[in-house]
Design a protein around this motif. Structure first.
Motif, PDB file in Angstrom:
ATOM      1  N   LEU A  37     -33.972  -6.224  44.058  1.00 28.25           N
ATOM      2  CA  LEU A  37     -33.377  -4.924  43.740  1.00 28.25           C
ATOM      3  C   LEU A  37     -34.402  -3.917  43.252  1.00 28.25           C
ATOM      4  N   LYS A  38     -35.509  -4.371  42.714  1.00 29.89           N
ATOM      5  CA  LYS A  38     -36.529  -3.437  42.222  1.00 29.89           C
ATOM      6  C   LYS A  38     -37.102  -2.592  43.361  1.00 29.89           C
ATOM      7  N   GLN A  39     -37.018  -3.116  44.591  1.00 23.44           N
ATOM      8  CA  GLN A  39     -37.533  -2.387  45.742  1.00 23.44           C
ATOM      9  C   GLN A  39     -36.434  -1.659  46.518  1.00 23.44           C
ATOM     10  N   ALA A  40     -35.195  -1.799  46.077  1.00 25.92           N
ATOM     11  CA  ALA A  40     -34.063  -1.255  46.835  1.00 25.92           C
ATOM     12  C   ALA A  40     -33.904   0.248  46.622  1.00 25.92           C
ATOM     13  N   VAL A  41     -33.445   0.911  47.685  1.00 29.87           N
ATOM     14  CA  VAL A  41     -33.028   2.311  47.603  1.00 29.87           C
ATOM     15  C   VAL A  41     -31.543   2.329  47.953  1.00 29.87           C
ATOM     16  N   VAL A  42     -30.718   2.767  47.011  1.00 26.84           N
ATOM     17  CA  VAL A  42     -29.266   2.627  47.097  1.00 26.84           C
ATOM     18  C   VAL A  42     -28.608   3.981  47.308  1.00 26.84           C
ATOM     19  N   LEU A  43     -27.671   4.039  48.244  1.00 28.44           N
ATOM     20  CA  LEU A  43     -26.827   5.222  48.402  1.00 28.44           C
ATOM     21  C   LEU A  43     -25.376   4.809  48.211  1.00 28.44           C
ATOM     22  N   VAL A  44     -24.670   5.506  47.320  1.00 22.30           N
ATOM     23  CA  VAL A  44     -23.267   5.238  47.023  1.00 22.30           C
ATOM     24  C   VAL A  44     -22.444   6.439  47.438  1.00 22.30           C
ATOM     25  N   THR A  45     -21.516   6.261  48.370  1.00 21.16           N
ATOM     26  CA  THR A  45     -20.606   7.358  48.708  1.00 21.16           C
ATOM     27  C   THR A  45     -19.523   7.443  47.633  1.00 21.16           C
ATOM     28  N   GLY A  46     -19.049   8.653  47.390  1.00 24.58           N
ATOM     29  CA  GLY A  46     -18.112   8.833  46.282  1.00 24.58           C
ATOM     30  C   GLY A  46     -18.759   8.445  44.962  1.00 24.58           C
ATOM     31  N   GLY A  47     -20.034   8.783  44.814  1.00 25.66           N
ATOM     32  CA  GLY A  47     -20.798   8.347  43.656  1.00 25.66           C
ATOM     33  C   GLY A  47     -20.648   9.217  42.426  1.00 25.66           C
ATOM     34  N   ASN A  48     -19.695  10.124  42.449  1.00 29.06           N
ATOM     35  CA  ASN A  48     -19.532  11.066  41.342  1.00 29.06           C
ATOM     36  C   ASN A  48     -18.429  10.689  40.362  1.00 29.06           C
ATOM     37  N   ARG A  49     -17.632   9.655  40.670  1.00 32.72           N
ATOM     38  CA  ARG A  49     -16.513   9.338  39.787  1.00 32.72           C
ATOM     39  C   ARG A  49     -16.057   7.898  40.028  1.00 32.72           C
ATOM     40  N   GLY A  50     -15.222   7.395  39.113  1.00 34.59           N
ATOM     41  CA  GLY A  50     -14.577   6.104  39.284  1.00 34.59           C
ATOM     42  C   GLY A  50     -15.544   4.962  39.514  1.00 34.59           C
ATOM     43  N   ILE A  51     -15.186   4.082  40.437  1.00 33.90           N
ATOM     44  CA  ILE A  51     -16.040   2.935  40.752  1.00 33.90           C
ATOM     45  C   ILE A  51     -17.404   3.406  41.222  1.00 33.90           C
ATOM     46  N   THR A  73     -31.906   1.340  51.748  1.00 28.94           N
ATOM     47  CA  THR A  73     -31.834  -0.075  52.122  1.00 28.94           C
ATOM     48  C   THR A  73     -30.522  -0.726  51.710  1.00 28.94           C
ATOM     49  N   VAL A  74     -29.784  -0.085  50.798  1.00 27.62           N
ATOM     50  CA  VAL A  74     -28.458  -0.575  50.391  1.00 27.62           C
ATOM     51  C   VAL A  74     -27.477   0.589  50.491  1.00 27.62           C
ATOM     52  N   LEU A  75     -26.490   0.437  51.363  1.00 26.00           N
ATOM     53  CA  LEU A  75     -25.468   1.463  51.561  1.00 26.00           C
ATOM     54  C   LEU A  75     -24.154   0.956  51.000  1.00 26.00           C
ATOM     55  N   VAL A  76     -23.564   1.705  50.073  1.00 22.41           N
ATOM     56  CA  VAL A  76     -22.284   1.327  49.479  1.00 22.41           C
ATOM     57  C   VAL A  76     -21.220   2.318  49.927  1.00 22.41           C
ATOM     58  N   ASN A  77     -20.319   1.863  50.785  1.00 25.79           N
ATOM     59  CA  ASN A  77     -19.215   2.693  51.275  1.00 25.79           C
ATOM     60  C   ASN A  77     -18.056   2.605  50.289  1.00 25.79           C
ATOM     61  N   ASN A  78     -18.094   3.483  49.310  1.00 27.11           N
ATOM     62  CA  ASN A  78     -17.104   3.467  48.229  1.00 27.11           C
ATOM     63  C   ASN A  78     -16.066   4.575  48.350  1.00 27.11           C
ATOM     64  N   ALA A  79     -16.405   5.716  48.926  1.00 30.03           N
ATOM     65  CA  ALA A  79     -15.497   6.867  48.953  1.00 30.03           C
ATOM     66  C   ALA A  79     -14.170   6.492  49.599  1.00 30.03           C
ATOM     67  N   GLY A  80     -13.092   6.910  48.970  1.00 31.97           N
ATOM     68  CA  GLY A  80     -11.765   6.614  49.517  1.00 31.97           C
ATOM     69  C   GLY A  80     -10.694   7.434  48.829  1.00 31.97           C
ATOM     70  N   ILE A  81      -9.526   7.439  49.422  1.00 32.42           N
ATOM     71  CA  ILE A  81      -8.371   8.130  48.853  1.00 32.42           C
ATOM     72  C   ILE A  81      -7.157   7.210  48.899  1.00 32.42           C
ATOM     73  N   TYR A  82      -6.151   7.549  48.099  1.00 35.38           N
ATOM     74  CA  TYR A  82      -4.877   6.822  48.136  1.00 35.38           C
ATOM     75  C   TYR A  82      -3.757   7.798  48.460  1.00 35.38           C
ATOM     76  N   VAL A  83      -3.077   7.549  49.574  1.00 31.44           N
ATOM     77  CA  VAL A  83      -1.873   8.293  49.921  1.00 31.44           C
ATOM     78  C   VAL A  83      -0.668   7.373  49.822  1.00 31.44           C
ATOM     79  N   GLY A  84      -0.774   6.198  50.463  1.00 31.51           N
ATOM     80  CA  GLY A  84       0.302   5.209  50.355  1.00 31.51           C
ATOM     81  C   GLY A  84       1.598   5.664  50.984  1.00 31.51           C
ATOM     82  N   ALA A  85       1.510   6.330  52.124  1.00 31.36           N
ATOM     83  CA  ALA A  85       2.710   6.866  52.768  1.00 31.36           C
ATOM     84  C   ALA A  85       3.556   5.760  53.394  1.00 31.36           C
ATOM     85  N   SER A  86       4.851   5.995  53.430  1.00 29.48           N
ATOM     86  CA  SER A  86       5.768   5.089  54.127  1.00 29.48           C
ATOM     87  C   SER A  86       5.537   5.195  55.629  1.00 29.48           C
ATOM     88  N   TYR A  87       5.567   4.045  56.319  1.00 31.75           N
ATOM     89  CA  TYR A  87       5.410   4.066  57.770  1.00 31.75           C
ATOM     90  C   TYR A  87       6.622   4.672  58.469  1.00 31.75           C
TER      91      TYR A  87
END
Length: 232
Positions: free
Chosen positions: A3-17, A72-86
């Protein structure tokens, strides 16, 4: 992974998880951290590089990939919750949820894989959910189930090229998204610690809490039995 050599990108990196993941990356002493958000001005963590990124906009994704180059490390974190009925939910909302939670990570992954390969390989982390395995979140569950399946397929495709794929499953997390939920919640920091342990150990799956572990165990039961247990 070192990890000392890793370059990390986190989507949705401004809040929450995402914010907790950024903080944990810094705590592990990684070489660089990119915190991506639709509005980079909302990234307030000191010592990180804010990147403008809307995962639903292919042009925005392309610009973010061009701006970085060393991830070198991509974290796909960004997401939303709608939870609509089908049955009664608005299809526009369901499509918007899929655009963010499924096509978004896919857009970002496709744009950044060449970068990871150019840097000698690495790891992708996709944030799933316990609801990937239990269809109680309306359309949200379907988006996370689709992402779980995609993560498995990406892992098979990318492993021979030196890129691992880790899937995170977790139940309720103490963030704004679950603020109205009256149930036990895990802290974002505890989730982030487990994610970076898995990255360091090259593990393919994180079951961050009892909810996600129970959801996985339930997969061997018949559907009627599974959902009777959930109702109980």
């Amino acid at each position: 992974m070192d990890l000392k050599q890793a370059v990390v990108l986190v989507t949705g990196g401004n809040r929450g998880i995402g914010k907790a993941l950024v903080a944990q990356a810094q705590a592990r002493g990684v070489r660089k951290v990119y915190a991506a958000a639709r509005d980079p001005r909302t990234v307030t963590a000191p010592g990180v590089e804010a990147v403008a990124l809307d995962v639903t906009d292919p042009e925005s994704v392309r610009r973010a990939a061009e701006r970085t180059g060393d991830v070198t490390v991509l974290v796909n974190n960004a997401g939303i919750y709608v939870g609509a009925s089908y049955v009664t939910g608005d299809l526009v909302d369901i499509r918007r949820e899929f655009e963010t939670n499924f096509y978004g990570p896919l857009n970002v992954t496709r744009a950044f894989v060449p970068q990871l390969l150019a840097n000698g390989g690495g790891r992708i982390v996709n944030v799933h959910s316990a609801l990937s395995w239990v269809a109680l979140g309306g359309s949200y569950s379907a988006t996370k189930a689709a992402l779980w399946s995609a993560s498995d397929a990406l892992r098979l495709e990318l492993a021979p090229r030196g890129i691992g794929v880790t899937g995170l499953h977790v139940g309720y997390v103490d963030t704004d998204m679950a603020a109205s939920v009256d149930a036990p919640k895990i802290s974002p920091d505890a989730v982030a610690v487990q994610v970076f342990d898995a990255i360091e150990q090259d593990r393919d799956e994180v079951l961050a809490d009892d909810t996600s572990r129970g959801a996985k165990r339930s997969l061997t039961a018949e559907p009627g039995e599974r959902y009777a247990r959930v109702a109980a």
